[in-house]
Design a protein around this motif. Structure first.
Motif, PDB file in Angstrom:
ATOM      1  N   ASP A  55      -4.393   6.442   7.673  1.00 56.99           N
ATOM      2  CA  ASP A  55      -5.060   6.032   6.385  1.00 56.99           C
ATOM      3  C   ASP A  55      -6.152   6.912   6.511  1.00 56.99           C
ATOM      4  OD1 ASP A  55      -6.693   5.576   4.297  1.00 56.99           O
ATOM      5  OD2 ASP A  55      -7.334   3.437   5.636  1.00 56.99           O
ATOM      6  N   ARG A  60      -3.468   5.489  -2.248  1.00 62.37           N
ATOM      7  CA  ARG A  60      -3.583   5.013  -3.266  1.00 62.37           C
ATOM      8  C   ARG A  60      -4.732   3.137  -2.701  1.00 62.37           C
ATOM      9  NH1 ARG A  60       2.628   4.750  -5.569  1.00 62.37           N
ATOM     10  NH2 ARG A  60       2.739   5.416  -2.850  1.00 62.37           N
ATOM     11  N   LYS A  61      -4.381   2.938  -4.525  1.00 66.01           N
ATOM     12  CA  LYS A  61      -5.692   1.325  -4.096  1.00 66.01           C
ATOM     13  C   LYS A  61      -4.751   0.488  -3.184  1.00 66.01           C
ATOM     14  CE  LYS A  61      -8.233  -2.121  -6.709  1.00 66.01           C
ATOM     15  NZ  LYS A  61      -8.721  -1.990  -7.833  1.00 66.01           N
ATOM     16  N   GLY A  62      -5.326  -0.562  -2.173  1.00 67.49           N
ATOM     17  CA  GLY A  62      -4.730  -1.316  -1.724  1.00 67.49           C
ATOM     18  C   GLY A  62      -2.716  -0.997  -0.659  1.00 67.49           C
ATOM     19  N   GLU A  63      -2.798   0.560  -0.369  1.00 68.02           N
ATOM     20  CA  GLU A  63      -1.734   1.042   0.576  1.00 68.02           C
ATOM     21  C   GLU A  63      -2.123   0.965   2.290  1.00 68.02           C
ATOM     22  OE1 GLU A  63       1.640   4.080  -0.046  1.00 68.02           O
ATOM     23  OE2 GLU A  63       0.553   2.506  -1.153  1.00 68.02           O
ATOM     24  N   THR A  64      -3.613   0.647   2.510  1.00 72.22           N
ATOM     25  CA  THR A  64      -3.388   0.812   3.485  1.00 72.22           C
ATOM     26  C   THR A  64      -3.002  -1.115   4.089  1.00 72.22           C
ATOM     27  OG1 THR A  64      -4.721   2.230   4.558  1.00 72.22           O
ATOM     28  CG2 THR A  64      -4.710   0.556   5.700  1.00 72.22           C
ATOM     29  N   GLU A  65      -3.392  -2.001   3.502  1.00 69.18           N
ATOM     30  CA  GLU A  65      -2.965  -3.359   3.399  1.00 69.18           C
ATOM     31  C   GLU A  65      -1.147  -3.516   3.350  1.00 69.18           C
ATOM     32  OE1 GLU A  65      -6.999  -2.969   2.718  1.00 69.18           O
ATOM     33  OE2 GLU A  65      -5.240  -2.125   1.555  1.00 69.18           O
ATOM     34  N   ARG A  66      -0.951  -3.520   1.888  1.00 68.16           N
ATOM     35  CA  ARG A  66       0.426  -3.025   1.597  1.00 68.16           C
ATOM     36  C   ARG A  66       1.312  -2.667   2.829  1.00 68.16           C
ATOM     37  NH1 ARG A  66       4.057   0.667   0.602  1.00 68.16           N
ATOM     38  NH2 ARG A  66       6.355   0.326   0.180  1.00 68.16           N
ATOM     39  N   ARG A 209      -8.195   7.333  -7.385  1.00 66.07           N
ATOM     40  CA  ARG A 209      -7.428   5.789  -6.994  1.00 66.07           C
ATOM     41  C   ARG A 209      -7.457   4.798  -8.136  1.00 66.07           C
ATOM     42  NH1 ARG A 209     -10.371   5.688  -2.553  1.00 66.07           N
ATOM     43  NH2 ARG A 209      -8.470   6.256  -1.582  1.00 66.07           N
ATOM     44  N   GLU A 210      -8.905   4.317  -8.191  1.00 61.48           N
ATOM     45  CA  GLU A 210      -9.030   3.569  -9.571  1.00 61.48           C
ATOM     46  C   GLU A 210      -7.455   3.781 -11.582  1.00 61.48           C
ATOM     47  OE1 GLU A 210     -10.252  -0.108  -9.562  1.00 61.48           O
ATOM     48  OE2 GLU A 210     -10.945   1.049  -7.241  1.00 61.48           O
ATOM     49  N   PHE A 213      -4.253   3.434 -10.126  1.00 62.97           N
ATOM     50  CA  PHE A 213      -3.811   1.957 -10.379  1.00 62.97           C
ATOM     51  C   PHE A 213      -4.031   1.435 -11.468  1.00 62.97           C
ATOM     52  CE2 PHE A 213      -4.964  -2.205 -10.351  1.00 62.97           C
ATOM     53  CZ  PHE A 213      -3.865  -3.003  -9.772  1.00 62.97           C
ATOM     54  N   ASP A 217       0.447   0.554 -13.365  1.00 65.32           N
ATOM     55  CA  ASP A 217       0.012  -1.043 -13.932  1.00 65.32           C
ATOM     56  C   ASP A 217       0.870  -0.996 -14.954  1.00 65.32           C
ATOM     57  OD1 ASP A 217      -0.700  -4.225 -13.554  1.00 65.32           O
ATOM     58  OD2 ASP A 217      -2.029  -3.248 -14.856  1.00 65.32           O
TER      59      ASP A 217
END
Length: 305
Positions: A55, A60-66, A209-210, A213, A217
């Protein structure tokens, strides 16, 4: 067109042979290239594979969690290295130097983790366009031209090095990887650092990043581009709430391509572009204006740096 079954069998044998019965660390980014590498290596050497997701703080936003969710069954090591990368990039403006700084930082982290786990080899998802662009002087990919000369590994294993992106997707399908991984848009190894023109700062990364996204989207599901993203390209004046603002200029890019060697811009309807611009300037306090890049490759590259 690659014979996928033959390729997979040969790649498995290549990894077995080149790893010499020793542990292998691999760079797992969650993209199709590294995911294909990981699955082939898992079949080849099993528990001798040590997949590592770094990391960088430039994802990207939410990438690590994904990524932690998708690869939870592979004993994935997640390394929080955001501060290391930001410190290394401080004051760096030149795009080539930026890529080399990031490439070296990746290698040093993999070396460090290899020493902890007893691994001797590094596995990478390098593909043929990475080689062409690095050796052709177009740009140094962090995993090719961005690598330092002194690397503390017995060897680097790159089973995908002769494939183009569309061929890697075919292999992903043959491996039975999820559709989401098979069709996932490319994301640069240096991450959002190459979508922030000039020096990389935490503010610029967060805006990129925002904005990225929002672009994904609005575009991905309906228009299915080969790649789309947002980049912070400079400062410009604007007005918000009757107050003059010196804010960030965000460039939006969406292209169709087959193998990343050439690309054509997506002809987005005006209402889509207007909605993207409205969302970026409304939802991101520091953004003052939005532009849409319609330049094909060539003469432009897909990414900005």
């Amino acid at each position: 067109m690659v014979n996928t079954e033959k390729f997979i069998a040969n790649a498995i044998e290549e990894i077995k042979e080149k790893s010499c019965g020793k542990k292998v660390v691999m760079a797992l980014s969650g993209g199709v290239d590294s995911s294909v590498c990981a699955e082939i290596a898992r079949r080849a050497i099993g528990d001798r594979l040590v997949p590592i997701y770094v990391d960088t703080g430039l994802m990207r936003k939410g990438e690590t969690e994904r990524i932690n969710m998708v690869f939870s069954g592979m004993n994935l090591l997640t390394i929080d290295a955001g501060k290391e990368f930001m410190d290394a990039l401080k004051g760096v403006i030149d795009p080539e130097k930026k890529r080399k700084v990031i490439g070296e930082k990746f290698i040093r982290i993999f070396e460090r983790e290899a020493r902890k786990t007893g691994a001797s080899y590094l596995l990478q998802g390098t593909i043929y366009p990475d080689i062409i662009e690095s050796e052709g002087g177009i740009k140094s990919h962090h995993n090719v031209g961005g690598l330092p000369y002194d690397i503390d590994f017995e060897g680097i294993i790159e089973p995908l090095i002769d494939l183009y992106k569309d061929e890697v997707r075919d292999v992903a399908k043959a491996l039975g990887l999820p559709e989401e991984i098979q069709r996932r848009m490319p994301f640069p190894g240096p991450g959002l650092a190459v979508r922030c023109i000039g020096e990389v700062t935490e503010e610029k990364v967060e805006v990129a990043r925002e904005a990225n996204f929002i672009v994904e989207d609005e575009i991905v599901e309906k228009y299915k581009p080969w790649q789309c993203f947002a980049a912070v390209i400079g400062l410009g004046t604007g007005v918000k709430g009757d107050v003059r603002l010196l804010g960030w200029i965000v460039a939006v890019r969406a292209v169709y391509s087959r193998d990343a060697m050439t690309a054509d811009p997506v002809e987005l309807p005006w209402d889509v572009l207007n909605r993207i611009a409205s969302r970026i300037t409304a939802e991101i306090p520091g953004a003052s204006r939005v532009v849409y890049d319609i330049t094909p490759k060539p003469p432009a590259t897909i990414e900005y740096e």
